[in-house]
Design a protein around this motif. Sequence first.
Motif, PDB file in Angstrom:
ATOM      1  N   CYS A 173     -16.840  23.410   2.902  1.00 47.59           N
ATOM      2  CA  CYS A 173     -15.462  23.605   3.355  1.00 47.59           C
ATOM      3  C   CYS A 173     -15.444  24.743   4.373  1.00 47.59           C
ATOM      4  N   ASP A 174     -14.344  24.851   5.121  1.00 44.35           N
ATOM      5  CA  ASP A 174     -14.368  25.752   6.276  1.00 44.35           C
ATOM      6  C   ASP A 174     -14.362  27.233   5.923  1.00 44.35           C
ATOM      7  N   ASP A 175     -14.151  27.597   4.647  1.00 45.00           N
ATOM      8  CA  ASP A 175     -14.297  29.002   4.266  1.00 45.00           C
ATOM      9  C   ASP A 175     -15.596  29.252   3.502  1.00 45.00           C
ATOM     10  N   ASP A 176     -16.460  28.234   3.429  1.00 39.72           N
ATOM     11  CA  ASP A 176     -17.809  28.345   2.836  1.00 39.72           C
ATOM     12  C   ASP A 176     -17.797  28.704   1.356  1.00 39.72           C
ATOM     13  N   THR A 177     -16.717  28.430   0.645  1.00 38.25           N
ATOM     14  CA  THR A 177     -16.688  28.729  -0.784  1.00 38.25           C
ATOM     15  C   THR A 177     -17.203  27.579  -1.635  1.00 38.25           C
ATOM     16  N   ALA A 178     -17.182  26.350  -1.106  1.00 37.26           N
ATOM     17  CA  ALA A 178     -17.575  25.189  -1.899  1.00 37.26           C
ATOM     18  C   ALA A 178     -18.394  24.235  -1.053  1.00 37.26           C
ATOM     19  N   LEU A 179     -19.296  23.518  -1.718  1.00 41.47           N
ATOM     20  CA  LEU A 179     -20.187  22.558  -1.075  1.00 41.47           C
ATOM     21  C   LEU A 179     -20.015  21.208  -1.757  1.00 41.47           C
ATOM     22  N   ALA A 180     -19.835  20.158  -0.962  1.00 38.11           N
ATOM     23  CA  ALA A 180     -19.760  18.790  -1.482  1.00 38.11           C
ATOM     24  C   ALA A 180     -21.057  18.068  -1.147  1.00 38.11           C
ATOM     25  N   SER A 181     -21.548  17.268  -2.076  1.00 29.66           N
ATOM     26  CA  SER A 181     -22.785  16.519  -1.876  1.00 29.66           C
ATOM     27  C   SER A 181     -22.568  15.062  -2.264  1.00 29.66           C
ATOM     28  N   GLY A 182     -23.151  14.163  -1.475  1.00 27.09           N
ATOM     29  CA  GLY A 182     -23.106  12.728  -1.760  1.00 27.09           C
ATOM     30  C   GLY A 182     -24.506  12.156  -1.680  1.00 27.09           C
ATOM     31  N   ALA A 183     -24.757  11.095  -2.443  1.00 30.19           N
ATOM     32  CA  ALA A 183     -26.123  10.595  -2.543  1.00 30.19           C
ATOM     33  C   ALA A 183     -26.157   9.078  -2.661  1.00 30.19           C
ATOM     34  N   GLU A 184     -27.376   8.570  -2.713  1.00 30.61           N
ATOM     35  CA  GLU A 184     -27.571   7.134  -2.886  1.00 30.61           C
ATOM     36  C   GLU A 184     -27.148   6.653  -4.270  1.00 30.61           C
ATOM     37  N   ASP A 185     -26.930   7.564  -5.208  1.00 30.53           N
ATOM     38  CA  ASP A 185     -26.449   7.178  -6.533  1.00 30.53           C
ATOM     39  C   ASP A 185     -24.944   6.926  -6.556  1.00 30.53           C
ATOM     40  N   ALA A 186     -24.290   6.976  -5.362  1.00 27.42           N
ATOM     41  CA  ALA A 186     -22.857   6.691  -5.201  1.00 27.42           C
ATOM     42  C   ALA A 186     -21.968   7.720  -5.881  1.00 27.42           C
TER      43      ALA A 186
END
Length: 430
Positions: free
Chosen positions: A127-140
């Motif tokens: 996110c634009d304030d670098d507090t959280a990270l989202a991850s997506g994968a081949e496991d849907a």
Amino acid sequence: MNSDVVLSTSSDENNTAHLWDLRTSTLLFSYKNVSAQNASVALIGRNHFASSEPNKSLLHIWQTTKEQAVIKSSTPEKILSLTATRDGVFIFGASVSGKLYGWEVSTGNLISVVDIHYKAVTCLCLCDDDTALASGAEDAIIHVWFVSSLLDEQAVGRGLAPFKSWSDHSLPITCLRWLSGGFAGRLISTSLDRTCRMWDAPSGALLATLVMPCALHCALVDPLQTVLFAGAATGDIFVVDLTAAPFPRAPSPDAAPHCLAGHTGAVSCLAISADGCLLVSASADSTVRIWDVRSRQHLRTMTQHKGAVTSLAVLPFWPDVQHQATGAAAVQRVQVLKRHMQRLDDRSDPVVVLRGCADEGVHPVLDGSPALSVPTTQHDSASTSWEVRQAELEADNAQLRNTNERWQVLANQLYGEALQAALPNLRPNS
């Protein structure tokens, strides 16, 4: 007038990346041996970018004014997706095995290794304030993590769990985009299952589901958050008006959205200018196209690439590149990224992580508790150690909490007195 510039990479035989002016399409700079795939390029601060090799356990860093990589690093395994904090302090890479690696750029220290997915991680997004990270994968599956926890060795050692997880998609995730607004901003995801979904990260709610005619590879929303663009496997770019009311959660597939047609290969990535006027699309047909957002008209086509274009990034700071060429701008310090983690006691530049409510599964901004990652440097190990500095910061944190509690007690007392003073005036006349 300053103009945005675009960094584009391709998978041609020369593995060339180009830096060009978005308004005039003038080629400004070229970089050699940038062998990158979609989601494997990350901007580091204002004057570097990183790219991982698709078939090797290598990660390279380029300075924006040098055609060859300035840092070449060997990674523990093949890195599929990259992202970096906006200040260029940390860079995160996710691998084919589902692990997330976090490095401190100025020292090269590998400070975090976390198992975040069961299958290969296809995309990362901060996110634009670098507090959280989202991850997506081949496991849907999509996970949301707090950056402060990912950088905390003790939290990782105890077994780190994501703040939120979603498994509504049925096929691999292809793109994640966090809208402006920090952690509270909406999160957009696309998948090969032909859907684009909008999420609210703090509550975990699914806000909308858009069903498209074919598989989606990328998506973005304009800066005003009124229009969504989704790049498809057919080469079309679907356009959805987000201001339409009521906004459908699952529109009929027969109601095909408006689309921008022109690419003859799958649309691999999208980018938009800082003012939201120009849309940039890249495709497997080796071209980059520029569109006018308001009129939906095609303006220009870039044909410098000789292979599938794999990534795009709009850089709204071309003056920095000019200053670097003349030596007028300060260049960020970067080091070779290490393959193995060091114990915290062995680091020359340890990272102090202040653990607030992020460890308890609550967003740090929402209750005022700090959860910061602060890089520190030991100038004199005999006089000041990082443990002393951490103790001082924790003491300051405790003092701030006590002050906040005193203010809350005072506010409650004032409210009670004001209420008692107002009650006589509110009683009905007898």
